[in-house]
Write a protein that holds these residues in place. Structure first.
Motif, short mmCIF file in Angstrom:
data_model
loop_
_atom_site.label_atom_id
_atom_site.label_comp_id
_atom_site.label_asym_id
_atom_site.label_seq_id
_atom_site.Cartn_x
_atom_site.Cartn_y
_atom_site.Cartn_z
N ASP A 160 0.84 -1.19 0.00
CA ASP A 160 0.00 0.00 0.00
C ASP A 160 0.88 1.25 0.00
OD1 ASP A 160 -2.34 1.52 0.10
OD2 ASP A 160 -2.32 1.60 2.29
N PRO A 161 0.70 2.17 -0.96
CA PRO A 161 -0.28 2.11 -2.05
C PRO A 161 0.12 1.09 -3.12
CG PRO A 161 1.10 4.04 -2.29
CD PRO A 161 1.47 3.44 -0.97
N GLN A 162 -0.85 0.77 -3.97
CA GLN A 162 -0.61 -0.21 -5.02
C GLN A 162 0.48 0.30 -5.98
OE1 GLN A 162 -2.75 -3.49 -5.53
NE2 GLN A 162 -2.11 -2.91 -3.48
N PRO A 163 1.30 -0.62 -6.51
CA PRO A 163 2.42 -0.19 -7.36
C PRO A 163 1.98 0.22 -8.76
CG PRO A 163 2.30 -2.57 -7.28
CD PRO A 163 1.25 -2.07 -6.33
N ASP A 164 2.86 0.92 -9.44
CA ASP A 164 2.65 1.24 -10.84
C ASP A 164 2.58 -0.08 -11.62
OD1 ASP A 164 2.95 1.85 -13.55
OD2 ASP A 164 4.29 3.53 -13.17
N PRO A 165 1.49 -0.33 -12.37
CA PRO A 165 1.37 -1.62 -13.09
C PRO A 165 2.55 -1.88 -14.02
CG PRO A 165 -0.73 -0.45 -13.08
CD PRO A 165 0.28 0.50 -12.52
N LYS A 166 3.10 -0.83 -14.63
CA LYS A 166 4.23 -1.03 -15.55
C LYS A 166 5.43 -1.60 -14.82
CE LYS A 166 4.59 3.18 -17.14
NZ LYS A 166 3.54 3.89 -16.38
N ILE A 167 5.64 -1.17 -13.58
CA ILE A 167 6.77 -1.68 -12.80
C ILE A 167 6.47 -3.09 -12.31
CG2 ILE A 167 8.29 -1.24 -10.83
CD1 ILE A 167 8.33 0.86 -13.08
N TRP A 168 5.24 -3.31 -11.84
CA TRP A 168 4.88 -4.62 -11.29
C TRP A 168 5.03 -5.71 -12.34
CZ3 TRP A 168 4.58 -6.34 -6.56
CH2 TRP A 168 4.00 -7.57 -6.30
N GLN A 169 4.74 -5.42 -13.60
CA GLN A 169 4.87 -6.42 -14.66
C GLN A 169 6.30 -6.93 -14.78
OE1 GLN A 169 3.40 -4.62 -18.24
NE2 GLN A 169 1.25 -4.87 -17.68
N HIS A 170 7.27 -6.08 -14.43
CA HIS A 170 8.67 -6.47 -14.53
C HIS A 170 9.11 -7.39 -13.39
CE1 HIS A 170 10.39 -4.05 -17.84
NE2 HIS A 170 9.45 -3.18 -17.54
N ILE A 171 8.36 -7.41 -12.29
CA ILE A 171 8.87 -8.08 -11.09
C ILE A 171 7.90 -9.09 -10.48
CG2 ILE A 171 10.41 -6.17 -10.48
CD1 ILE A 171 8.32 -5.17 -8.53
N CYS A 172 6.73 -9.27 -11.09
CA CYS A 172 5.79 -10.25 -10.55
C CYS A 172 6.13 -11.64 -11.09
CB CYS A 172 4.35 -9.87 -10.91
SG CYS A 172 3.97 -9.97 -12.67
N SER A 173 5.53 -12.64 -10.51
CA SER A 173 5.77 -14.01 -10.93
C SER A 173 5.24 -14.23 -12.35
CB SER A 173 5.08 -14.98 -9.96
OG SER A 173 5.27 -16.31 -10.37
N GLU A 174 6.03 -14.88 -13.19
CA GLU A 174 5.66 -15.20 -14.57
C GLU A 174 5.92 -16.68 -14.80
OE1 GLU A 174 4.31 -13.37 -16.84
OE2 GLU A 174 4.98 -11.27 -16.74
N ALA A 175 5.04 -17.32 -15.55
CA ALA A 175 5.08 -18.77 -15.69
C ALA A 175 6.40 -19.26 -16.29
CB ALA A 175 3.91 -19.24 -16.54
N PHE A 176 6.90 -18.62 -17.34
CA PHE A 176 8.07 -19.14 -18.02
C PHE A 176 9.37 -18.72 -17.35
CE2 PHE A 176 4.97 -20.10 -21.12
CZ PHE A 176 5.50 -21.10 -21.92
N PHE A 177 9.30 -17.71 -16.48
CA PHE A 177 10.49 -17.29 -15.76
C PHE A 177 10.55 -17.97 -14.39
CE2 PHE A 177 13.24 -14.78 -13.17
CZ PHE A 177 14.20 -14.26 -14.03
N CYS A 178 9.43 -17.96 -13.70
CA CYS A 178 9.41 -18.43 -12.31
C CYS A 178 9.08 -19.92 -12.26
CB CYS A 178 8.40 -17.62 -11.50
SG CYS A 178 8.73 -15.85 -11.54
N THR A 179 10.07 -20.73 -12.61
CA THR A 179 9.91 -22.17 -12.53
C THR A 179 10.38 -22.65 -11.16
OG1 THR A 179 12.12 -22.56 -13.40
CG2 THR A 179 10.33 -22.36 -15.00
N PRO A 180 9.91 -23.81 -10.72
CA PRO A 180 10.36 -24.31 -9.41
C PRO A 180 11.88 -24.45 -9.33
CG PRO A 180 8.48 -25.57 -10.19
CD PRO A 180 8.88 -24.67 -11.32
N GLN A 181 12.52 -24.86 -10.43
CA GLN A 181 13.96 -25.05 -10.41
C GLN A 181 14.68 -23.71 -10.20
OE1 GLN A 181 11.93 -26.08 -12.85
NE2 GLN A 181 11.88 -28.31 -12.42
N ARG A 182 14.27 -22.68 -10.95
CA ARG A 182 14.95 -21.39 -10.83
C ARG A 182 14.62 -20.73 -9.50
NH1 ARG A 182 13.64 -19.59 -15.19
NH2 ARG A 182 15.61 -19.82 -16.29
N CYS A 183 13.36 -20.78 -9.11
CA CYS A 183 12.95 -20.05 -7.91
C CYS A 183 13.45 -20.71 -6.63
CB CYS A 183 11.43 -19.91 -7.87
SG CYS A 183 10.82 -18.78 -9.15
N SER A 184 13.87 -21.98 -6.72
CA SER A 184 14.44 -22.61 -5.54
C SER A 184 15.77 -22.00 -5.15
CB SER A 184 14.60 -24.12 -5.78
OG SER A 184 15.53 -24.35 -6.84
#
Length: 664
Positions: A160-184
Motif C-alpha cells: 500500500d499504495p498499489q504499485p505502478d502496473p508497468k513496474i509490477w509487470q517487470h517483477i511479478c511471478s511469470e510462468a516461463f520465468f518463475c519455474t520451481p527449479q529457478r525459484c528454488s
C-alpha cells in the motif's frame, strides 16, 4: 462411528461443541445448511443453497468440509468472489476452527500468479535498472524493494499504495520465468511457497477468477498427479461461495480479451522508443528492436482502423457481428518478432535472459492468437464485442466470450459422483424457487435449498418510497433525486450508501448534493474519484456521518455492520443495460426460442441485484436502519409488485409528500 451428517448435527446443536466459541449464536438455518452440506459430501451429489444474511454460511460449509477432508482424505476447495473475501475467510473464519482441530489441519490461500512478487526478478530489475527504467520508475522500484524486505506473503494485497502496473509487470511471478527449479535458488519464492502450501493443505481457498483459469487449463495445474477424476486434485470437492456472481465471472474468464494498452505495454517492455529503455537494449539485440518498432506502428494502424470503423457507432461497448471487419495486419509482424525472440533465446547463454525472452514469446503468442481469433470470428457460439475507453484514454479492448455458459458450467462443475456446493445470500429473484439460478448455470436436477435470514427485519428496518418522484426519463428526475437524497441522509445524519446504476447520473447528483454534505460537515466519498473500493470502505467505516456514492461493486459483497451504515438509498431499479453486448446476446437466445427476454432475463436479473443492494443494510442482529427507493416505477409499473415482493418482511411506507425543500 457416527456419520458425517450426524457429527455435524451434534456440533451445531444449541448446546453443542460450537457453542463454546466466543460470539457463537445458535441458528437453526445454519444447522440445516450444515447438515445438507454434510449429506451432499457423504452421498457425492451437488447442492445449491441460498442462505439469507446472518445464517452464518461460512461455518455451515467450512466445518463439514474440514471433517470430510480429515476423515476421508478429500481435498476441500473453497472459492469466493474476490481476494478480499478470500482473505476474510483465511484470517477471520478459519482461525476460529483451530479451537477444535488445532494443528491437525492446514488451510492455504492461493491467488493468481501475477499477484505475487518474484524476488529474483526484483533483484534483477534493481541490478539492471539503468537499462530498464526511467528515474521515476526506479524510485517506485526502490519503494517496492523496501517493502519486499518485510512482507510475509509478497502479494499486492500487502503493498500500500498499489504499485505502478508497468513496474509490477517487470517483477511479478511469470510462468516461463518463475519455474520451481529457478525459484528454488532464492529460497523465498512467494508464489511457489503458496502453491506448495496449497498442494499440502486439506483446505484451499481460491477466488472465482483463478478457479476458472485453472478449470479451463489457462493457468498451470496445481497438482502434477491430478487426473480427470477430480476438479483440480485427484480426490477433491468444490464449495463456491458468493455463487450469484458465477455466470458473469465464468463468461469473462472462459473467453478472452486483448487490449490496445496490453499490446503496447508488452512491446514497450521489450523496447520503448521514447525512453530507449527495455529488455532488448539491455541485451544489445538490435534486430528485434527494429521489429518492435514495426509492431508498434502496426498496432497503432490496427487500432486506428478499428476506431475509424466504429465512428458511427454510439456507446462504449459495440457488438461485432461479422468477421474481418478490419484486416489482421498484426499477425505477420508479431510472428516475425516471436521467431526472432525465440531464436535469440536459443542462442542465449544466461539462464535468466533466456527465461525472459521465452516469457515474451509466450505473451506475444497469446496476443497474436487473441487478435487473430477475434478478427476471424470463427467461434459461432461466442459473442464478440469491443469496449472503447474515454477519448483521452484511447483504450480499445477486443473481447470474446461464450454466449451460453450453462452447458460449459454443467461439464466443468457438475460431474457425476462429485460434489460441488454453491451458496450465496441471494441466488433467486423469488423466495420460493431457485429455478432461475439453476437454469442459468446448468445445474438442473440437483438438490436446492432456500433458507431465510434469522434477522428480525420487521423490527430492524423500514422502507420508504416517495410516490411522486418523476420518472427517470423526465428532466425533473435529477432535481427530485438530489432533493430526496438530501432529505433522507438528513434523517440518519449521514451513515448512508447511495447506490447508482449509471456513472454519469452519479456524478451529476454528486455535484448537486456535495455542498449540502459539506455544510453538514459529513465526509463524502464518490466512486471513480481515484480512491480504491477497499479504501473507500475503510474510510466510510472510520469516519462518522459518511456518505458514499457507489456503482455496481457496492451493490454486493460489501459488509458494513453497525451504526456506520444506517441508510441505503437506491436511486434506480437496477435493470441490465439493454444495449450491452452480453445482455443483447442473452436476450436474443431467449427471443429465438419464443420466450420473453424481459420477464425471463432482464426482470429476474434486476430483482436479484435489487435484493443484493437492499441486503447491504442489515448485517447483524443489532443493526437498525432505513432503505429508501427513489425509482417511481416500483409503484407505477406492474412489475414493481415483484420488486416489493422480494423485499424483507418489514414496514413499507409510501410517502405522499411532494419533493422536500428543506433539509435542516
Amino acid at each position: 462411528m457416527k456419520s458425517l451428517p450426524q457429527q455435524v448435527s451434534q456440533l451445531f446443536d444449541r448446546h453443542g461443541p460450537l457453542s463454546t466459541i466466543e460470539k457463537f449464536q445458535y441458528r437453526p438455518q445454519q444447522k440445516t445448511m450444515a447438515e445438507a452440506v454434510a449429506e451432499a459430501l457423504t452421498k457425492r451429489h451437488h447442492l445449491i443453497v441460498e442462505a439469507g444474511t446472518g445464517v452464518g454460511k461460512s461455518f455451515a460449509y467450512l466445518i463439514p468440509a474440514l471433517l470430510e477432508s480429515l476423515q476421508n482424505k478429500r481435498k476441500a476447495i473453497v472459492s469466493t468472489h474476490t481476494i478480499t473475501l478470500q482473505e476474510q475467510l483465511h484470517k477471520k473464519d478459519i482461525p476460529l476452527l483451530f479451537h477444535f482441530w488445532g494443528d491437525s489441519f492446514q488451510a492455504a490461500l492461493l491467488k493468481g500468479r501475477h499477484n505475487y512478487l518474484c524476488p529474483i526478478r526484483l533483484e534483477r530489475a534493481l541490478r539492471h535498472a539503468d537499462s530498464l527504467f526511467t528515474s521515476a520508475e526506479y524510485n517506485e522500484l526502490t519503494r517496492i524493494h523496501h517493502w519486499a524486505v518485510h512482507t510475509q506473503d509478497g502479494t499486492l494485497s500487502d503493498l500500500d499504495p498499489q504499485p505502478d502496473p508497468k513496474i509490477w509487470q517487470h517483477i511479478c511471478s511469470e510462468a516461463f520465468f518463475c519455474t520451481p527449479q529457478r525459484c528454488s535458488r532464492c529460497g523465498k519464492c512467494f508464489y511457489h511457497h503458496a502453491k506448495r502450501r496449497a498442494t499440502e493443505a486439506q483446505l484451499l481457498i481460491l477466488n472465482h477468477s483463478l478457479l476458472f483459469l485453472l478449470l479451463a487449463g489457462i493457468e498451470e495445474n496445481l497438482d502434477s498427479n491430478s487426473s480427470t477424476q477430480g476438479y483440480l486434485f485427484t480426490n477433491d470437492f468444490l464449495i463456491i461461495d458468493e455463487a450469484h456472481t458465477l455466470e458473469n465471472v465464468a463468461t469473462r474468464h472462459l473467453g478472452w480479451t486483448v487490449s490496445r494498452q496490453s499490446l503496447r505495454a508488452t512491446l514497450h517492455r521489450l523496447f520503448n522508443p521514447k525512453t530507449q529503455k527495455g529488455l532488448l537494449p539491455f541485451l544489445r539485440l538490435a534486430e528485434p528492436i527494429e521489429l518492435v518498432k514495426k509492431n508498434l506502428q502496426s498496432a497503432e494502424t490496427l487500432f486506428h482502423s478499428i476506431d475509424s470503423a466504429l465512428q458511427k457507432q454510439t456507446g462504449n461497448e459495440i457488438r461485432i457481428h461479422h468477421p474481418d471487419f478490419v484486416p489482421d495486419i498484426m499477425r505477420l509482424p508479431l510472428t516475425q518478432l516471436i521467431e526472432s525472440l525465440r531464436l535469440h533465446a536459443q542462442e542465449e547463454n544466461d539462464e535468466d535472459n533466456q527465461a525472459d525472452l521465452n516469457q515474451f514469446v509466450h505473451r506475444l503468442l497469446a496476443l497474436r492468437e487473441g487478435i487473430s481469433q477475434f478478427l476471424a470470428h470463427d467461434k459461432p457460439d461466442h459473442l464478440y464485442w469491443i469496449e472503447r475507453g474515454p477519448a483521452w484514454d484511447q483504450e480499445i479492448k477486443l473481447n470474446a466470450a461464450p454466449i451460453e455458459i450453462a452447458p460449459l458450467l454443467s461439464r466443468l462443475l457438475f460431474k457425476p459422483d462429485h460434489t460441488t456446493i454453491l451458496t450465496s445470500a441471494t441466488l433467486a429473484p423469488t423466495p420460493h424457487s431457485l429455478d432461475y439460478f439453476v437454469q442459468r448455470i446448468g445445474a438442473l436436477h440437483h438438490r436446492t435449498l432456500q433458507l431465510g435470514s434469522p434477522f428480525h427485519f420487521e423490527q430492524q428496518m423500514r422502507i420508504f418510497i416517495p410516490r411522486h418522484m418523476p420518472d427517470p426519463s423526465q428532466d425533473s428526475y435529477q432535481e427530485a433525486l438530489a432533493a430526496w437524497i438530501r432529505y433522507f441522509t438528513a434523517q440518519t445524519q449521514g451513515h448512508a450508501f447511495v447506490l447508482f446504476t449509471n456513472q454519469r447520473l452519479m456524478q451529476t447528483i454528486a455535484e448537486k448534493t456535495a455542498p449540502f454534505f459539506a455544510k453538514k460537515n459529513w465526509p463524502f466519498l464518490c466512486q471513480g474519484t481515484g480512491m480504491t473500493r477497499e479504501k473507500m470502505l475503510q474510510t466510510f467505516k472510520k469516519q462518522p456521518h459518511s456518505i458514499l456514492f457507489g456503482l455496481d461493486s457496492f451493490w454486493q459483497g460489501v459488509d458494513v455492520p453497525g451504526e456506520a451504515l444506517s441508510n441505503v438509498i437506491i436511486t434506480r431499479l437496477p435493470f441490465p443495460v439493454p444495449d450491452q453486448p452480453i445482455v443483447q446476446a442473452r436476450c436474443e437466445i431467449i427471443e429465438n426460442r419464443g420466450g420473453n427476454p424481459f420477464s425471463e432475463y432482464s426482470l429476474p436479473e434486476a430483482i436479484l441485484k435489487f435484493r443484493q443492494g437492499v441486503g447491504r443494510l442489515i448485517r447483524s442482529h443489532e443493526d437498525r436502519g432505513i432503505v429508501c427507493i427513489l425509482d417511481p416505477r416500483i409503484l407505477s409499473r406492474p412489475y414493481g409488485r415483484e420488486f416489493i415482493a422480494a423485499l424483507p418482511q418489514c414496514p413499507v411506507e409510501i410517502l405522499e409528500d411532494q419533493i422536500p425543500l428543506s433539509h435542516d
